[in-house]
Design a protein around this motif. Structure first.
Motif, PDB file in Angstrom:
ATOM      1  N   ARG A 190      82.267  57.993  -1.182  1.00  0.00           N
ATOM      2  CA  ARG A 190      81.687  58.925   0.027  1.00  0.00           C
ATOM      3  C   ARG A 190      80.931  56.788   0.029  1.00  0.00           C
ATOM      4  N   ASN A 191      81.092  56.159  -0.435  1.00  0.00           N
ATOM      5  CA  ASN A 191      79.493  55.173  -0.394  1.00  0.00           C
ATOM      6  C   ASN A 191      80.399  53.314  -0.655  1.00  0.00           C
ATOM      7  N   ARG A 192      81.574  53.311   0.193  1.00  0.00           N
ATOM      8  CA  ARG A 192      82.138  52.116  -0.226  1.00  0.00           C
ATOM      9  C   ARG A 192      82.617  51.767  -1.357  1.00  0.00           C
ATOM     10  N   GLY A 193      83.144  52.712  -1.988  1.00  0.00           N
ATOM     11  CA  GLY A 193      83.113  52.566  -3.879  1.00  0.00           C
ATOM     12  C   GLY A 193      82.648  52.033  -4.568  1.00  0.00           C
ATOM     13  N   HIS A 194      81.181  51.862  -4.577  1.00  0.00           N
ATOM     14  CA  HIS A 194      79.839  52.330  -5.268  1.00  0.00           C
ATOM     15  C   HIS A 194      80.170  52.922  -6.271  1.00  0.00           C
ATOM     16  N   VAL A 195      80.297  53.894  -6.085  1.00  0.00           N
ATOM     17  CA  VAL A 195      79.976  55.311  -6.928  1.00  0.00           C
ATOM     18  C   VAL A 195      81.656  56.007  -6.782  1.00  0.00           C
ATOM     19  N   TRP A 196      81.782  56.760  -7.661  1.00  0.00           N
ATOM     20  CA  TRP A 196      83.326  57.600  -7.769  1.00  0.00           C
ATOM     21  C   TRP A 196      82.798  58.081  -7.526  1.00  0.00           C
ATOM     22  N   GLU A 197      82.878  59.653  -6.242  1.00  0.00           N
ATOM     23  CA  GLU A 197      82.351  60.655  -6.663  1.00  0.00           C
ATOM     24  C   GLU A 197      83.543  61.590  -7.657  1.00  0.00           C
ATOM     25  N   LEU A 198      85.102  61.139  -7.344  1.00  0.00           N
ATOM     26  CA  LEU A 198      86.026  62.072  -8.098  1.00  0.00           C
ATOM     27  C   LEU A 198      86.702  60.963  -8.973  1.00  0.00           C
ATOM     28  N   ALA A 199      87.207  60.933  -9.978  1.00  0.00           N
ATOM     29  CA  ALA A 199      88.309  59.563 -10.385  1.00  0.00           C
ATOM     30  C   ALA A 199      88.573  59.819 -12.070  1.00  0.00           C
ATOM     31  N   TRP A 200      89.498  61.074 -11.896  1.00  0.00           N
ATOM     32  CA  TRP A 200      90.801  61.384 -10.950  1.00  0.00           C
ATOM     33  C   TRP A 200      91.330  63.054 -11.477  1.00  0.00           C
ATOM     34  N   GLU A 201      91.640  63.317  -9.510  1.00  0.00           N
ATOM     35  CA  GLU A 201      91.673  64.809  -9.891  1.00  0.00           C
ATOM     36  C   GLU A 201      93.785  65.110  -8.575  1.00  0.00           C
ATOM     37  N   ALA A 202      94.485  65.866  -9.559  1.00  0.00           N
ATOM     38  CA  ALA A 202      95.813  66.117  -9.826  1.00  0.00           C
ATOM     39  C   ALA A 202      95.669  66.727  -7.940  1.00  0.00           C
ATOM     40  N   ILE A 203      96.348  66.385  -7.191  1.00  0.00           N
ATOM     41  CA  ILE A 203      96.316  66.746  -5.951  1.00  0.00           C
ATOM     42  C   ILE A 203      97.997  68.069  -6.004  1.00  0.00           C
ATOM     43  N   GLY A 204      98.277  68.874  -6.318  1.00  0.00           N
ATOM     44  CA  GLY A 204      98.920  70.401  -6.551  1.00  0.00           C
ATOM     45  C   GLY A 204      99.642  69.533  -7.636  1.00  0.00           C
ATOM     46  N   SER A 205     101.107  69.876  -7.650  1.00  0.00           N
ATOM     47  CA  SER A 205     101.611  70.676  -8.722  1.00  0.00           C
ATOM     48  C   SER A 205     102.819  69.835  -8.017  1.00  0.00           C
ATOM     49  N   GLY A 206     103.269  69.076  -7.207  1.00  0.00           N
ATOM     50  CA  GLY A 206     104.558  68.338  -7.211  1.00  0.00           C
ATOM     51  C   GLY A 206     105.197  66.964  -7.930  1.00  0.00           C
ATOM     52  N   THR A 207     106.270  66.659  -7.638  1.00  0.00           N
ATOM     53  CA  THR A 207     106.615  65.410  -8.747  1.00  0.00           C
ATOM     54  C   THR A 207     107.019  64.523  -7.743  1.00  0.00           C
ATOM     55  N   PHE A 208     106.695  63.198  -8.186  1.00  0.00           N
ATOM     56  CA  PHE A 208     107.506  62.409  -7.137  1.00  0.00           C
ATOM     57  C   PHE A 208     107.768  61.061  -8.153  1.00  0.00           C
ATOM     58  N   SER A 209     108.903  60.681  -7.046  1.00  0.00           N
ATOM     59  CA  SER A 209     109.350  59.467  -7.717  1.00  0.00           C
ATOM     60  C   SER A 209     109.201  57.380  -7.537  1.00  0.00           C
TER      61      SER A 209
END
Length: 308
Positions: A190-209
């Motif tokens: 929330r501050n232009r990438g100076h601090v990443w408050e979240l890195a990383w968290e899965a978005i649900g359980s879907g899988t992708f190609s």
């Protein structure tokens, strides 16, 4: 063989610009001035500087009024360089005032993506590095100059490049990558990438190609993430609280695709536009005008051009 994955940009809340590489031209564009109701057929961008194109799709973003258009691409290893290159137009794509210019010394192992603030002045470019982590760099002056250092985002490693959305003020940045488990994973600043408050968290359980695609509303709260599922169909998800909770993965009706889709949304996040390359090698588009509750278009071809 070059990837057919397109890029899509919504201008002035009504014009859709779709970009793709093609064998016959460095970069081609189709445009709709009626939110997809009708399309001006594919054409090469005028005066685009010559470029030794590689096998990776371009990254395109622009200002909300369409005046500034920014493009990034990765050169082919055939030409001895796996760096990230940038060009810019300041006059609605009539001319390009910056020749292809290398951004730092990053060695990219994915197609680069680019995202910007609403006025097009604050730019972010993302690639997967040689360590398979997601790296980014910023420009604060419309691409005239870039920070000297590329920065990694957390410790996550990825199968593809990452995609990102940026709020209109440039402060909120949401980045999504496809992990080694084929799920999509989220990082947030929330501050232009100076601090990443979240890195990383899965978005649900879907899988992708495919790699993900991301679109963010102007206030940075509504975010759409889309990708090609293991069934080669297009799946989408939405958050209205900057990625804290998610609606859940849903399939866009019909359509089977060779690549992952591109996505765009309007100022308040109420409209959703998707573009993907079909099995017939044409570009197809879909649209929802009520946040994905139903689909007004799913799917319709953009002209008759086929891409090789």
């Amino acid at each position: 063989m070059p990837t057919l994955r397109p890029a899509v940009h919504l201008v002035l809340e009504r014009r859709l610009d779709v970009f793709a590489f093609d064998q016959s031209a460095p970069l081609v564009r189709a445009a709709s001035y009626r939110r997809g109701a009708e399309w001006r057929d594919w054409h090469a961008l005028p005066n685009l500087p010559a470029f030794a194109r590689g096998p990776h799709a371009p990254g395109v973003c622009g200002s909300a009024d369409g005046r500034l258009v920014h493009i990034v691409a990765r050169a082919s290893e055939v030409f001895g360089d796996a760096g990230v290159f940038y060009t810019r137009s300041c006059d609605y794509m009539q001319d390009w005032d910056i020749e292809w210019r290398k951004i730092g010394n990053a060695v990219a192992t994915s197609a680069p993506t680019i995202a910007c603030s609403g006025d097009g002045r604050l730019l972010y470019v993302f690639v997967r590095g040689q360590d398979n982590r997601c790296w980014f760099v910023r420009s604060k002056n419309e691409g005239c100059s870039w920070e000297k250092t590329w920065y990694p985002i957390g410790a996550g490693v990825f199968e593809t490049g990452c995609s990102a959305g940026v709020s209109a003020d440039g402060e909120t940045v949401i980045v999504v990558g496809r992990g080694t488990d084929n799920r999509f994973w989220l990082a947030r600043s929330r501050n232009r990438g100076h601090v990443w408050e979240l890195a990383w968290e899965a978005i649900g359980s879907g899988t992708f190609s495919s790699a993900p695609a991301v679109a963010l509303s102007a206030d940075g709260t509504t975010c759409y993430v889309v990708g090609r599922g293991m069934d080669n169909k297009c799946w989408w998800n939405r958050t209205t609280d900057t990625g804290q909770t998610w609606r859940g993965w849903e399939q866009v009706p019909h359509g089977v695709f060779n690549t992952g889709p591109a996505v765009a949304t309007n100022w308040d996040g109420s409209e959703l536009y998707l573009v993907g390359a079909g099995t017939d090698r044409r570009m197809w588009w879909a649209a929802s005008y009520n946040r994905g509750e139903d689909w007004a278009v799913a799917w319709s071809p953009i002209g008759n051009r086929t891409f090789e």
